[in-house]
Each structure stands twice: as structure tokens, then as C-alpha cells.
Motif scaffolding. Structure first.
Motif, PDB file in Angstrom:
ATOM      1  N   GLY A  29       0.868  -1.229   0.050  1.00 20.77           N
ATOM      2  CA  GLY A  29      -0.195   0.065   0.072  1.00 20.77           C
ATOM      3  C   GLY A  29       0.945   1.235   0.083  1.00 20.77           C
ATOM      4  O   GLY A  29       0.420   2.234  -0.534  1.00 20.77           O
ATOM      5  N   TYR A  30       1.860   1.390   0.721  1.00 21.64           N
ATOM      6  CA  TYR A  30       2.766   2.472   0.976  1.00 21.64           C
ATOM      7  C   TYR A  30       3.315   2.750  -0.432  1.00 21.64           C
ATOM      8  O   TYR A  30       3.515   3.975  -0.910  1.00 21.64           O
ATOM      9  CB  TYR A  30       3.654   2.545   2.048  1.00 21.64           C
ATOM     10  N   GLY A  31       3.756   1.864  -1.363  1.00 21.23           N
ATOM     11  CA  GLY A  31       4.502   1.935  -2.573  1.00 21.23           C
ATOM     12  C   GLY A  31       3.561   2.666  -3.572  1.00 21.23           C
ATOM     13  O   GLY A  31       4.088   3.633  -4.394  1.00 21.23           O
ATOM     14  N   SER A  32       2.484   2.549  -3.593  1.00 19.17           N
ATOM     15  CA  SER A  32       1.272   3.174  -4.491  1.00 19.17           C
ATOM     16  C   SER A  32       1.146   4.603  -4.226  1.00 19.17           C
ATOM     17  O   SER A  32       1.061   5.477  -5.093  1.00 19.17           O
ATOM     18  CB  SER A  32       0.172   2.459  -4.477  1.00 19.17           C
ATOM     19  N   ALA A  33       1.266   4.548  -2.910  1.00 11.41           N
ATOM     20  CA  ALA A  33       0.985   6.164  -2.429  1.00 11.41           C
ATOM     21  C   ALA A  33       2.367   6.787  -2.749  1.00 11.41           C
ATOM     22  O   ALA A  33       2.075   8.233  -3.382  1.00 11.41           O
ATOM     23  CB  ALA A  33       0.787   6.256  -1.013  1.00 11.41           C
ATOM     24  N   PHE A  34       3.254   6.335  -2.531  1.00  9.91           N
ATOM     25  CA  PHE A  34       4.435   7.027  -2.770  1.00  9.91           C
ATOM     26  C   PHE A  34       4.701   7.399  -4.439  1.00  9.91           C
ATOM     27  O   PHE A  34       5.058   8.445  -4.900  1.00  9.91           O
ATOM     28  CB  PHE A  34       5.811   6.083  -2.318  1.00  9.91           C
ATOM     29  N   THR A  35       4.460   6.243  -5.297  1.00 10.98           N
ATOM     30  CA  THR A  35       4.487   6.305  -6.741  1.00 10.98           C
ATOM     31  C   THR A  35       3.536   7.588  -7.474  1.00 10.98           C
ATOM     32  O   THR A  35       3.755   8.229  -8.201  1.00 10.98           O
ATOM     33  CB  THR A  35       4.247   5.098  -7.565  1.00 10.98           C
ATOM     34  N   ASN A  36       2.120   7.209  -6.644  1.00 12.43           N
ATOM     35  CA  ASN A  36       1.486   8.352  -7.284  1.00 12.43           C
ATOM     36  C   ASN A  36       1.784   9.848  -7.035  1.00 12.43           C
ATOM     37  O   ASN A  36       1.444  10.922  -7.662  1.00 12.43           O
ATOM     38  CB  ASN A  36      -0.178   8.017  -6.577  1.00 12.43           C
ATOM     39  N   ARG A  37       2.304   9.894  -5.683  1.00  9.32           N
ATOM     40  CA  ARG A  37       2.771  11.289  -5.398  1.00  9.32           C
ATOM     41  C   ARG A  37       3.902  11.812  -6.077  1.00  9.32           C
ATOM     42  O   ARG A  37       4.057  12.791  -6.756  1.00  9.32           O
ATOM     43  CB  ARG A  37       3.255  11.375  -3.956  1.00  9.32           C
ATOM     44  N   VAL A  38       4.894  10.875  -6.425  1.00  5.25           N
ATOM     45  CA  VAL A  38       6.118  10.992  -7.279  1.00  5.25           C
ATOM     46  C   VAL A  38       5.632  11.415  -8.842  1.00  5.25           C
ATOM     47  O   VAL A  38       5.920  12.582  -9.427  1.00  5.25           O
ATOM     48  CB  VAL A  38       7.035  10.014  -7.374  1.00  5.25           C
ATOM     49  N   LEU A  39       4.523  10.757  -9.285  1.00  2.99           N
ATOM     50  CA  LEU A  39       4.176  10.829 -10.836  1.00  2.99           C
ATOM     51  C   LEU A  39       3.471  12.163 -10.901  1.00  2.99           C
ATOM     52  O   LEU A  39       3.481  13.134 -11.939  1.00  2.99           O
ATOM     53  CB  LEU A  39       3.355   9.641 -11.228  1.00  2.99           C
ATOM     54  N   GLU A  40       2.550  12.727  -9.767  1.00  3.30           N
ATOM     55  CA  GLU A  40       1.770  13.676  -9.874  1.00  3.30           C
ATOM     56  C   GLU A  40       2.708  14.850  -9.822  1.00  3.30           C
ATOM     57  O   GLU A  40       2.400  15.900 -10.503  1.00  3.30           O
ATOM     58  CB  GLU A  40       0.993  13.862  -8.707  1.00  3.30           C
ATOM     59  N   ASN A  41       3.780  14.838  -9.101  1.00  3.08           N
ATOM     60  CA  ASN A  41       4.692  15.982  -8.888  1.00  3.08           C
ATOM     61  C   ASN A  41       5.481  16.135 -10.222  1.00  3.08           C
ATOM     62  O   ASN A  41       5.886  17.061 -10.572  1.00  3.08           O
ATOM     63  CB  ASN A  41       5.521  15.815  -7.647  1.00  3.08           C
ATOM     64  N   TYR A  42       5.797  15.051 -10.922  1.00  6.69           N
ATOM     65  CA  TYR A  42       6.601  14.900 -11.853  1.00  6.69           C
ATOM     66  C   TYR A  42       5.844  15.551 -13.087  1.00  6.69           C
ATOM     67  O   TYR A  42       6.342  16.402 -13.865  1.00  6.69           O
ATOM     68  CB  TYR A  42       7.126  13.599 -12.288  1.00  6.69           C
ATOM     69  N   ASN A  43       4.585  15.285 -13.330  1.00  6.52           N
ATOM     70  CA  ASN A  43       3.632  15.626 -14.411  1.00  6.52           C
ATOM     71  C   ASN A  43       3.536  17.125 -14.255  1.00  6.52           C
ATOM     72  O   ASN A  43       3.493  17.918 -15.248  1.00  6.52           O
ATOM     73  CB  ASN A  43       2.406  14.839 -14.421  1.00  6.52           C
ATOM     74  N   ARG A  44       3.167  17.471 -12.806  1.00  2.00           N
ATOM     75  CA  ARG A  44       2.972  18.861 -12.674  1.00  2.00           C
ATOM     76  C   ARG A  44       3.929  19.853 -13.132  1.00  2.00           C
ATOM     77  O   ARG A  44       3.867  20.857 -13.756  1.00  2.00           O
ATOM     78  CB  ARG A  44       2.576  19.056 -11.156  1.00  2.00           C
ATOM     79  N   GLY A  45       5.420  19.158 -12.525  1.00  2.00           N
ATOM     80  CA  GLY A  45       6.513  20.538 -12.682  1.00  2.00           C
ATOM     81  C   GLY A  45       6.802  20.182 -14.293  1.00  2.00           C
ATOM     82  O   GLY A  45       7.120  21.389 -14.554  1.00  2.00           O
ATOM     83  N   HIS A  46       6.636  19.009 -14.859  1.00  3.39           N
ATOM     84  CA  HIS A  46       7.169  19.003 -16.273  1.00  3.39           C
ATOM     85  C   HIS A  46       6.185  19.746 -17.193  1.00  3.39           C
ATOM     86  O   HIS A  46       6.803  20.350 -17.990  1.00  3.39           O
ATOM     87  CB  HIS A  46       7.265  17.620 -16.533  1.00  3.39           C
ATOM     88  N   ASN A  47       4.902  19.569 -16.796  1.00  2.00           N
ATOM     89  CA  ASN A  47       3.902  20.317 -17.854  1.00  2.00           C
ATOM     90  C   ASN A  47       4.207  21.694 -17.795  1.00  2.00           C
ATOM     91  O   ASN A  47       3.876  22.570 -18.888  1.00  2.00           O
ATOM     92  CB  ASN A  47       2.606  19.794 -17.371  1.00  2.00           C
ATOM     93  N   VAL A  48       4.296  22.223 -16.345  1.00  4.99           N
ATOM     94  CA  VAL A  48       4.314  23.659 -16.102  1.00  4.99           C
ATOM     95  C   VAL A  48       5.443  24.309 -16.862  1.00  4.99           C
ATOM     96  O   VAL A  48       5.691  25.285 -17.460  1.00  4.99           O
ATOM     97  CB  VAL A  48       4.371  24.264 -14.745  1.00  4.99           C
ATOM     98  N   LEU A  49       6.843  23.464 -16.679  1.00  6.58           N
ATOM     99  CA  LEU A  49       7.927  23.900 -17.196  1.00  6.58           C
ATOM    100  C   LEU A  49       7.773  23.817 -18.834  1.00  6.58           C
ATOM    101  O   LEU A  49       8.361  24.769 -19.493  1.00  6.58           O
ATOM    102  CB  LEU A  49       9.133  22.896 -17.035  1.00  6.58           C
TER     103      LEU A  49
END
Length: 273
Positions: free
Chosen positions: A8-28
Motif C-alpha cells: 500500500g505504501y508504494g502506490s501512495a509514494f508512486t502516485n505522489r512522485v508521478l503527480e509532482n513529476y507531471n505537474r512540474g514537467h507540464n508547467v516547465l
């Protein structure tokens, strides 16, 4: 897309990382600037220090690092590696705070964290630090990397080093520009342990290992001990490979018990000088 892990912890970690990656990458890509979530650093016991003031108490120091990331910054685009580093460090930050620790510093591809508070039991600090590292490393290897592969993004590697000991927090600089610096052998040696760790390894110092209840999880590192000499005196200090995977079975129950509460809420506040 949601990525699931048995714990369970791994999915939460991955979702957070991907959300931050997509947000930062798209804004950049869209605006040439980032709006990353702010990551605050420091220990609450030291935030109000005046210039030159200091406070000392024992902590479990942890360095989490992305291995071989320098080569990635050579080959990949600046925006992409920046977004990915930020996203993973955000995930590491969430793990650290979930297990009662504090992020004490950030560097380009790594994180320095402390677990402890004035009056805290060393065994508790070490146990929380160990569990946080286990969750962080396993989340990257078992959950995040398959998700990155599915998106056609090169995977990442991580390693960690840790030790325990007195740490002095001192605010250095001037009235206009200052920062709280952390000084102590345990913190310094934790950084050296991380340099000894290969991908997916946790290497810990002698003082940290003393508070690990299951000694069978510790193996003397091939380069241990470290020798120190001054004048005619010589001393040695050992360090160990920590088999962290058995800790994963306790990860969810420990997280539920801690519930993002830092140790200073449980113990006293210590003395300043």
C-alpha cells in the motif's frame, strides 16, 4: 493511472512522485517556470535560533540519494531531470515526515533527514529512521520504477546511509543571510555511509547499529572499519550493511502508530546554549 503495491505504501509514494513529476514537467514545458510544492527543511527545535545560538541533541541522521543521477543530468534535458529529481525528493520527504522525521537539507539528487528530538529514546529514533529508509528504497524499486518504465521513462536507483549521535544545530551567517547548520560526527559519518552504499543498499554506522534490535540483519561492510588517527592515538569505527527488507512487514503498522507525528511532540524540548 494508479499503481498498486502489496503493502500500500508504494502506490501512495508512486502516485505522489508521478503527480509532482507531471505537474512540474507540464508547467516547465508550458511556461518555462516551475510551481513545485514547497519542501520545508529544518528541525522545529532549531528554527528560532538566533545567529550563533545552538542546540544539541541526539538524532538518527539519514542520507537518501539517487545513484548515478549525475550521468542522467549529462544525457537528459534539464527540465526533465529537474522535474524527476524534485518529484522523487517530494516522495522521500513524505516518507520521512510520515515516520516522524524531519528533512534537514536538500541537495540536487539527495536528501538529509533527522529522526530524533531532545530526550528521545535512541531505539525509537533508529527504528523510525530504519523503517523510513526501507519504505523509501522499496517504493522506488518495486513500485515507482515499473511505473516509470510503463511511461517510457528511464528508471532511477537509490541508496541510503545512516548513523546516530549528538547533533548540534547552529544558526550561522549574518542578520541578513543565515542558515541552520547541523554539525556532528553521526551526521558526517551517515553521509560517508551513503557513499559506501550501492544501489538499494543501506549502510549504517556503529552507533546506529547498536540500537538495531535484530543483529542478524547487520553484516560488517567489506571496507569496515574506518580508522581515525591523531598524534599517537588511533581509533576504529565500524559500519555495516543493513538488510532492511524484513522491516517492510512492520511498515504499515508503524506508520499508523506514528501518524505523521514528529518525535518532539512526545518528548521534551532540550536545552540551548
Amino acid at each position: 493511472m494508479t499503481y498498486l503495491s502489496p503493502g500500500g505504501y508504494g502506490s501512495a509514494f508512486t502516485n505522489r512522485v508521478l503527480e509532482n513529476y507531471n505537474r512540474g514537467h507540464n508547467v516547465l514545458l508550458a511556461k518555462g517556470a516551475s510551481r513545485f510544492d514547497e519542501i520545508r527543511t529544518g528541525h522545529p527545535a532549531a528554527t528560532d535560533l538566533a545567529i550563533g545560538d545552538q542546540i544539541t541533541f541526539p538524532i538518527a541522521s539519514v542520507f537518501l540519494d539517487l545513484r548515478n543521477f549525475t550521468g542522467r543530468t549529462f544525457w537528459d534535458g534539464q527540465e526533465e531531470v529537474t522535474s524527476l529529481a524534485h518529484a522523487v525528493l517530494s516522495g522521500f520527504t513524505d516518507v520521512v515526515t510520515r515516520y516522524g522525521g524531519h528533512v534537514l537539507g536538500l541537495r540536487g539528487d539527495g536528501l538529509f533527514a533527522g529522526f530524533g528530538a531532545p530526550g528521545a529514546d535512541s531505539r525509537v529514533s533508529v527504528a523510525l529512521a530504519s523503517t523510513a529508509v526501507a519504505v523509501a528504497l522499496d517504493s522506488v524499486q518495486s513500485d515507482l520504477n515499473p511505473a516509470l518504465q510503463a511511461r517510457g521513462i528511464a528508471t532511477v536507483q537509490a541508496s541510503a546511509g545512516a548513523d546516530f549521535g549528538a547533533a548540534t544545530f547552529i544558526r550561522s551567517g549574518t542578520q541578513g543571510t543565515s542558515e541552520v547548520n547541523v554539525i556532528g560526527f553521526g551526521s558526517n559519518f551517515a553521509a560517508k555511509c551513503e557513499k559506501q552504499a550501492k544501489s538499494w543498499e543501506l549502510v549504517v554506522g556503529e552507533a546506529f547499529s547498536a540500537s538495531v534490535p535484530e543483529k542478524r540483519w547487520l553484516t560488517q561492510h567489506e571496507n569496515s572499519p574506518k580508522e581515525y588517527s591523531r598524534d599517537a592515538e588511533r581509533r576504529s569505527y565500524s559500519f555495516y550493511d543493513y538488510q532492511w527488507r524484513p522491516l517492510l512487514r512492520y511498515a504499515e503498522s508503524v506508520a499508523a502508530e506514528v501518524a505523521y507525528q514528529p518525535l518532539e511532540l512526545v518528548y521534551g524540548q532540550g536545552e540551548r546554549s
